[in-house]
Design a protein around this motif. Structure first.
Motif, PDB file in Angstrom:
ATOM      1  N   MET A 241       0.453  -1.236   0.370  1.00 48.15           N
ATOM      2  CA  MET A 241      -0.016  -0.066  -0.178  1.00 48.15           C
ATOM      3  C   MET A 241       0.441   1.169   0.028  1.00 48.15           C
ATOM      4  O   MET A 241       2.044   1.128   0.074  1.00 48.15           O
ATOM      5  N   SER A 242      -0.227   1.908   0.108  1.00 47.00           N
ATOM      6  CA  SER A 242       0.770   3.376  -0.305  1.00 47.00           C
ATOM      7  C   SER A 242       1.312   3.630   1.280  1.00 47.00           C
ATOM      8  O   SER A 242       0.602   3.169   2.268  1.00 47.00           O
ATOM      9  N   PRO A 243       2.459   4.037   1.730  1.00 48.68           N
ATOM     10  CA  PRO A 243       2.817   4.586   3.114  1.00 48.68           C
ATOM     11  C   PRO A 243       1.463   5.182   3.909  1.00 48.68           C
ATOM     12  O   PRO A 243       1.692   5.098   5.403  1.00 48.68           O
ATOM     13  N   GLU A 244       1.172   6.301   3.067  1.00 46.36           N
ATOM     14  CA  GLU A 244       0.307   7.181   3.817  1.00 46.36           C
ATOM     15  C   GLU A 244      -1.337   5.641   3.890  1.00 46.36           C
ATOM     16  O   GLU A 244      -2.000   5.985   5.520  1.00 46.36           O
ATOM     17  N   ALA A 245      -1.413   4.766   2.929  1.00 47.42           N
ATOM     18  CA  ALA A 245      -2.864   3.816   3.469  1.00 47.42           C
ATOM     19  C   ALA A 245      -2.631   2.914   4.442  1.00 47.42           C
ATOM     20  O   ALA A 245      -3.519   2.441   5.289  1.00 47.42           O
ATOM     21  N   TYR A 246      -1.051   2.356   4.602  1.00 48.91           N
ATOM     22  CA  TYR A 246      -0.672   1.728   5.411  1.00 48.91           C
ATOM     23  C   TYR A 246      -0.683   2.238   7.160  1.00 48.91           C
ATOM     24  O   TYR A 246      -1.276   1.265   7.723  1.00 48.91           O
ATOM     25  N   ALA A 247      -0.455   3.246   7.106  1.00 46.63           N
ATOM     26  CA  ALA A 247      -0.122   4.430   8.365  1.00 46.63           C
ATOM     27  C   ALA A 247      -1.289   4.444   9.085  1.00 46.63           C
ATOM     28  O   ALA A 247      -2.232   3.892   9.826  1.00 46.63           O
ATOM     29  N   ALA A 248      -2.869   4.247   8.419  1.00 43.76           N
ATOM     30  CA  ALA A 248      -4.037   5.125   8.938  1.00 43.76           C
ATOM     31  C   ALA A 248      -4.969   3.567   9.019  1.00 43.76           C
ATOM     32  O   ALA A 248      -5.365   3.152   9.754  1.00 43.76           O
ATOM     33  N   TRP A 249      -4.557   2.114   7.688  1.00 45.40           N
ATOM     34  CA  TRP A 249      -4.462   1.158   8.501  1.00 45.40           C
ATOM     35  C   TRP A 249      -4.036   0.103   9.694  1.00 45.40           C
ATOM     36  O   TRP A 249      -4.825  -0.492   9.929  1.00 45.40           O
ATOM     37  N   LEU A 250      -3.137   0.509   9.896  1.00 41.98           N
ATOM     38  CA  LEU A 250      -2.072  -0.042  11.127  1.00 41.98           C
ATOM     39  C   LEU A 250      -2.640   0.582  12.041  1.00 41.98           C
ATOM     40  O   LEU A 250      -3.331  -0.211  13.359  1.00 41.98           O
ATOM     41  N   ARG A 251      -3.247   2.293  11.945  1.00 43.17           N
ATOM     42  CA  ARG A 251      -3.257   2.937  13.431  1.00 43.17           C
ATOM     43  C   ARG A 251      -5.345   2.007  13.563  1.00 43.17           C
ATOM     44  O   ARG A 251      -5.631   1.765  15.235  1.00 43.17           O
ATOM     45  N   GLU A 252      -5.863   2.177  12.258  1.00 48.16           N
ATOM     46  CA  GLU A 252      -7.283   1.533  12.962  1.00 48.16           C
ATOM     47  C   GLU A 252      -7.289  -0.033  13.800  1.00 48.16           C
ATOM     48  O   GLU A 252      -8.255  -0.013  14.663  1.00 48.16           O
ATOM     49  N   ALA A 253      -6.881  -0.380  12.861  1.00 50.12           N
ATOM     50  CA  ALA A 253      -6.444  -2.239  13.328  1.00 50.12           C
ATOM     51  C   ALA A 253      -5.647  -1.964  14.726  1.00 50.12           C
ATOM     52  O   ALA A 253      -5.933  -3.025  15.458  1.00 50.12           O
ATOM     53  N   GLY A 254      -5.069  -1.361  14.956  1.00 52.05           N
ATOM     54  CA  GLY A 254      -4.423  -1.716  16.097  1.00 52.05           C
ATOM     55  C   GLY A 254      -5.474  -1.044  17.007  1.00 52.05           C
ATOM     56  O   GLY A 254      -5.190  -1.035  18.737  1.00 52.05           O
ATOM     57  N   ARG A 255      -6.333   0.351  16.534  1.00 48.40           N
ATOM     58  CA  ARG A 255      -7.422   0.304  17.387  1.00 48.40           C
ATOM     59  C   ARG A 255      -8.223  -0.752  18.442  1.00 48.40           C
ATOM     60  O   ARG A 255      -8.753  -0.607  19.042  1.00 48.40           O
ATOM     61  N   GLN A 256      -8.824  -0.885  17.354  1.00 49.28           N
ATOM     62  CA  GLN A 256      -9.552  -2.271  17.009  1.00 49.28           C
ATOM     63  C   GLN A 256      -8.863  -3.368  18.328  1.00 49.28           C
ATOM     64  O   GLN A 256      -9.730  -3.997  18.857  1.00 49.28           O
ATOM     65  N   ALA A 257      -7.668  -4.001  17.886  1.00 48.14           N
ATOM     66  CA  ALA A 257      -7.247  -5.044  19.033  1.00 48.14           C
ATOM     67  C   ALA A 257      -7.337  -4.111  20.389  1.00 48.14           C
ATOM     68  O   ALA A 257      -7.475  -5.392  21.027  1.00 48.14           O
ATOM     69  N   ALA A 258      -7.015  -3.705  20.585  1.00 47.31           N
ATOM     70  CA  ALA A 258      -6.670  -2.344  22.190  1.00 47.31           C
ATOM     71  C   ALA A 258      -8.327  -2.231  22.408  1.00 47.31           C
ATOM     72  O   ALA A 258      -8.079  -3.145  23.846  1.00 47.31           O
ATOM     73  N   GLN A 259      -9.145  -2.318  21.540  1.00 49.01           N
ATOM     74  CA  GLN A 259     -10.551  -2.418  21.742  1.00 49.01           C
ATOM     75  C   GLN A 259     -10.931  -4.282  22.842  1.00 49.01           C
ATOM     76  O   GLN A 259     -11.631  -4.229  23.691  1.00 49.01           O
ATOM     77  N   THR A 260     -10.781  -4.582  21.887  1.00 50.13           N
ATOM     78  CA  THR A 260     -11.033  -6.408  21.475  1.00 50.13           C
ATOM     79  C   THR A 260      -9.830  -7.043  22.480  1.00 50.13           C
ATOM     80  O   THR A 260     -10.197  -8.808  22.488  1.00 50.13           O
ATOM     81  N   TYR A 261      -9.436  -6.257  23.093  1.00 52.44           N
ATOM     82  CA  TYR A 261      -7.799  -7.133  23.589  1.00 52.44           C
ATOM     83  C   TYR A 261      -8.621  -8.493  24.570  1.00 52.44           C
ATOM     84  O   TYR A 261      -9.248  -7.718  25.546  1.00 52.44           O
ATOM     85  N   ASP A 262      -7.550  -9.531  24.872  1.00 56.58           N
ATOM     86  CA  ASP A 262      -8.778 -10.266  26.000  1.00 56.58           C
ATOM     87  C   ASP A 262      -7.440 -10.982  26.685  1.00 56.58           C
ATOM     88  O   ASP A 262      -7.031 -11.315  26.150  1.00 56.58           O
ATOM     89  N   ALA A 263      -7.339 -11.061  27.657  1.00 60.70           N
ATOM     90  CA  ALA A 263      -6.396 -11.171  28.429  1.00 60.70           C
ATOM     91  C   ALA A 263      -6.038 -12.588  28.911  1.00 60.70           C
ATOM     92  O   ALA A 263      -4.910 -13.420  28.975  1.00 60.70           O
ATOM     93  N   ASP A 264      -7.468 -13.245  28.397  1.00 58.90           N
ATOM     94  CA  ASP A 264      -7.447 -15.069  28.947  1.00 58.90           C
ATOM     95  C   ASP A 264      -7.103 -15.836  27.137  1.00 58.90           C
ATOM     96  O   ASP A 264      -6.948 -16.837  27.659  1.00 58.90           O
ATOM     97  N   ASP A 265      -6.890 -15.118  26.423  1.00 60.56           N
ATOM     98  CA  ASP A 265      -6.843 -15.279  24.876  1.00 60.56           C
ATOM     99  C   ASP A 265      -5.369 -15.678  24.850  1.00 60.56           C
ATOM    100  O   ASP A 265      -4.862 -15.582  24.061  1.00 60.56           O
TER     101      ASP A 265
END
Length: 277
Positions: A241-265
């Motif tokens: 991807m373009s560096p800008e599109a990659y940064a946007a994807w990683l930022r959003e995916a990281g936000r979702q990952a932090a919200q769904t984080y499960d310490a027991d998984d």
């Protein structure tokens, strides 16, 4: 598997896709083509040039051998049979000198070409280590999928915003990508044909390599090592991807990952300390 205790906070962003689903991007060249796959790597032209020289030497040697065989058959077709005597000292010296000359030219040229590529690209891990733009990816091979992990916005592996994908590699184009690779079960072969990358995934051992996409696009990631009855299912997609599109994807995916984080998984808490060369 080289799991480490500090890797305690990982969340998956997607479930493993159905590997039997046709790839989103068809290969640009058919299965019957003798040409290398499309080159999407910033350094792949050196591999292609080395292969072209190798094939050129092969063709020249085959032409000389077949030509000499044809001449010998026609020239001595009616000659009487004689017992082999090993030739004269002079003829043996000519044959030995010719063989050594061919060996030196052909194998020496290929050796120097291969050594130069290994030194400048494959073994030169200082490039990704010293380049601040470098994207680091941890890849975990399974029977039968590729699990990739990215550090989230905090830039640190083993935290809540780690992004984990399955059979879906995403990278920015024009930026070095540094990969560390292991396997959880058997030996797999991580392959990016369009980037001329092949690397063994071995249980208990972290291997590493790097590559750089020359442009944006999507290409296949495959396993080149027969790893079991469903080996054919180890297919994934790499999207540059373009560096800008990659940064946007990683930022959003990281936000979702932090919200769904499960310490027991605990199954998601794989990883290892990043190893520098």
């Amino acid at each position: 598997m080289p799991a480490s205790s500090d890797s305690t906070a990982v969340a998956s962003t997607s479930a493993p896709p159905d590997a039997q689903t046709p790839l989103a991007v068809e290969p640009s060249r058919g299965a019957w083509s003798l040409s290398p796959p499309e080159n999407a790597s910033a350094t792949g032209d050196r591999i292609d040039a080395l292969l072209a020289r190798s094939h050129g030497f092969d063709f020249a040697l085959a032409a000389v051998m077949l030509g000499w065989l044809l001449v010998a058959v026609l020239r001595f077709r009616g000659a009487r049979k004689v017992a082999p005597d090993g030739g004269t000292r002079r003829s043996r010296a000519w044959v030995l000198g010719l063989a050594l000359g061919v060996f030196g030219v052909v194998d020496g040229t290929l050796f120097l070409g291969s050594e130069g590529y290994l030194r400048d690209v494959l073994w030169n891990l200082r490039v990704p280590a010293e380049d601040p733009r470098t994207v680091r990816i941890e890849i975990n091979a399974h029977q039968w999928s590729w699990e990739a992990r990215y550090a989230g916005a905090d830039g640190t592996f083993g935290t809540k915003d780690d992004v984990v994908t399955w059979n879906d590699l995403r990278i920015p184009a024009g930026v070095p990508v540094w990969v560390q690779l292991v396997s959880t079960d058997v030996v797999h072969g991580f392959s990016l044909p369009a980037f001329r990358v092949k690397l063994d995934a071995i249980p208990g051992r972290v291997n590493q390599t790097w590559f750089q996409a020359a442009r944006e696009g999507a290409w296949e990631a495959a396993c080149y090592q027969h790893c079991g009855t469903s080996h054919y299912r180890m297919r994934g997609m790499l999207t540059a991807m373009s560096p800008e599109a990659y940064a946007a994807w990683l930022r959003e995916a990281g936000r979702q990952a932090a919200q769904t984080y499960d310490a027991d998984d605990t199954a998601a808490h794989w990883g290892w300390a990043w190893r520098t060369p």
